[in-house]
Write a protein that holds these residues in place. Structure first.
Motif, PDB file in Angstrom:
ATOM      1  N   ASP A 138     -29.026  97.712  86.526  1.00 36.24           N
ATOM      2  CA  ASP A 138     -29.395  96.567  85.716  1.00 36.24           C
ATOM      3  C   ASP A 138     -30.762  96.069  86.166  1.00 36.24           C
ATOM      4  O   ASP A 138     -30.973  95.770  87.345  1.00 36.24           O
ATOM      5  CB  ASP A 138     -28.342  95.465  85.873  1.00 36.24           C
ATOM      6  CG  ASP A 138     -28.572  94.296  84.949  1.00 36.24           C
ATOM      7  OD1 ASP A 138     -29.342  94.452  83.973  1.00 36.24           O
ATOM      8  OD2 ASP A 138     -27.972  93.235  85.181  1.00 36.24           O
TER       9      ASP A 138
ATOM     10  N   TRP B 273     -32.298  93.288  85.246  1.00 34.50           N
ATOM     11  CA  TRP B 273     -32.488  91.834  85.263  1.00 34.50           C
ATOM     12  C   TRP B 273     -32.487  91.213  86.652  1.00 34.50           C
ATOM     13  O   TRP B 273     -33.246  90.272  86.887  1.00 34.50           O
ATOM     14  CB  TRP B 273     -31.488  91.154  84.333  1.00 34.50           C
ATOM     15  CG  TRP B 273     -31.803  91.518  82.919  1.00 34.50           C
ATOM     16  CD1 TRP B 273     -31.039  92.267  82.080  1.00 34.50           C
ATOM     17  CD2 TRP B 273     -32.998  91.218  82.195  1.00 34.50           C
ATOM     18  NE1 TRP B 273     -31.674  92.454  80.874  1.00 34.50           N
ATOM     19  CE2 TRP B 273     -32.882  91.809  80.926  1.00 34.50           C
ATOM     20  CE3 TRP B 273     -34.165  90.513  82.502  1.00 34.50           C
ATOM     21  CZ2 TRP B 273     -33.882  91.713  79.965  1.00 34.50           C
ATOM     22  CZ3 TRP B 273     -35.152  90.418  81.544  1.00 34.50           C
ATOM     23  CH2 TRP B 273     -35.008  91.007  80.287  1.00 34.50           C
TER      24      TRP B 273
ATOM     25  N   ALA C 211     -35.617  88.948  87.673  1.00 35.61           N
ATOM     26  CA  ALA C 211     -35.427  87.581  88.162  1.00 35.61           C
ATOM     27  C   ALA C 211     -35.997  87.411  89.567  1.00 35.61           C
ATOM     28  O   ALA C 211     -36.646  86.401  89.867  1.00 35.61           O
ATOM     29  CB  ALA C 211     -33.941  87.226  88.141  1.00 35.61           C
TER      30      ALA C 211
END
Length: 170
Positions: free
Chosen positions: A129, A131, A135
């Motif tokens: 993933d 993200w 982030a």
């Protein structure tokens, strides 16, 4: 070059790597933020003084972080070397002002984040993933707002413009 400038570069990169290695108790999806902080220092010093931060030191700091965090050996060393390479390649553009240096840092953070995600995906043999990486890089970018003024204070000799820059070629 002044010895204190060497000390400031070496100590700031090592200190941020040690801060990244400490057990802060962050959830797994937020753990990418702390190892990105040395990326800011490596980029800062390599961009402003390309000859000040040797490649072996950047590699050694990444390797120590890998050992201290029990991560894949060479992962952060490679990420930090890529950061150093990006900063050294973009150093000729750094004299064009503060806005250009901020844009170069943002571009380096994006490139390093995508590279770190790709390396981790190859390591685990699956698409991870993206993200948490995005982030963490975004938080590191916000952390740069605090770190950059501190790094500028650690490099006071740069406040006056260098009077000559010897380059071979064009």
């Amino acid at each position: 070059m002044h010895p204190m400038r060497y000390m400031a570069a070496f100590v700031s990169i090592a200190l941020l790597a040690l801060i990244a290695a400490l057990p802060w108790g962050l959830p797994p999806q937020d753990r990418f933020f702390l190892p990105m902080l040395p990326v800011i220092a490596v980029h800062f010093w390599s961009l402003r003084h390309p000859s000040l931060v040797p490649e072996w030191y950047v590699f050694a700091v990444g390797l120590v972080l890998d050992v201290l965090t029990h991560g894949p050996l060479g992962y952060w060393a490679l990420v930090y070397l890529i950061t150093h390479l990006l900063a050294v390649l973009s150093a000729p553009f750094a004299d064009r002002g503060f806005t250009v240096r901020v844009a170069l840092l943002a571009a380096a953070l994006i490139a390093v984040t995508l590279t770190a995600w790709a390396i981790a995906s190859v390591y685990f043999l699956e698409w991870l993933d993206v993200w948490p990486y995005v982030a963490g890089s975004g938080l590191a970018g916000l952390g740069a707002l605090v770190l950059m003024p501190l790094l500028y204070v650690a490099d006071p000799a740069r406040t006056t413009r260098d009077n000559i820059r010897l380059e071979r070629g064009v």
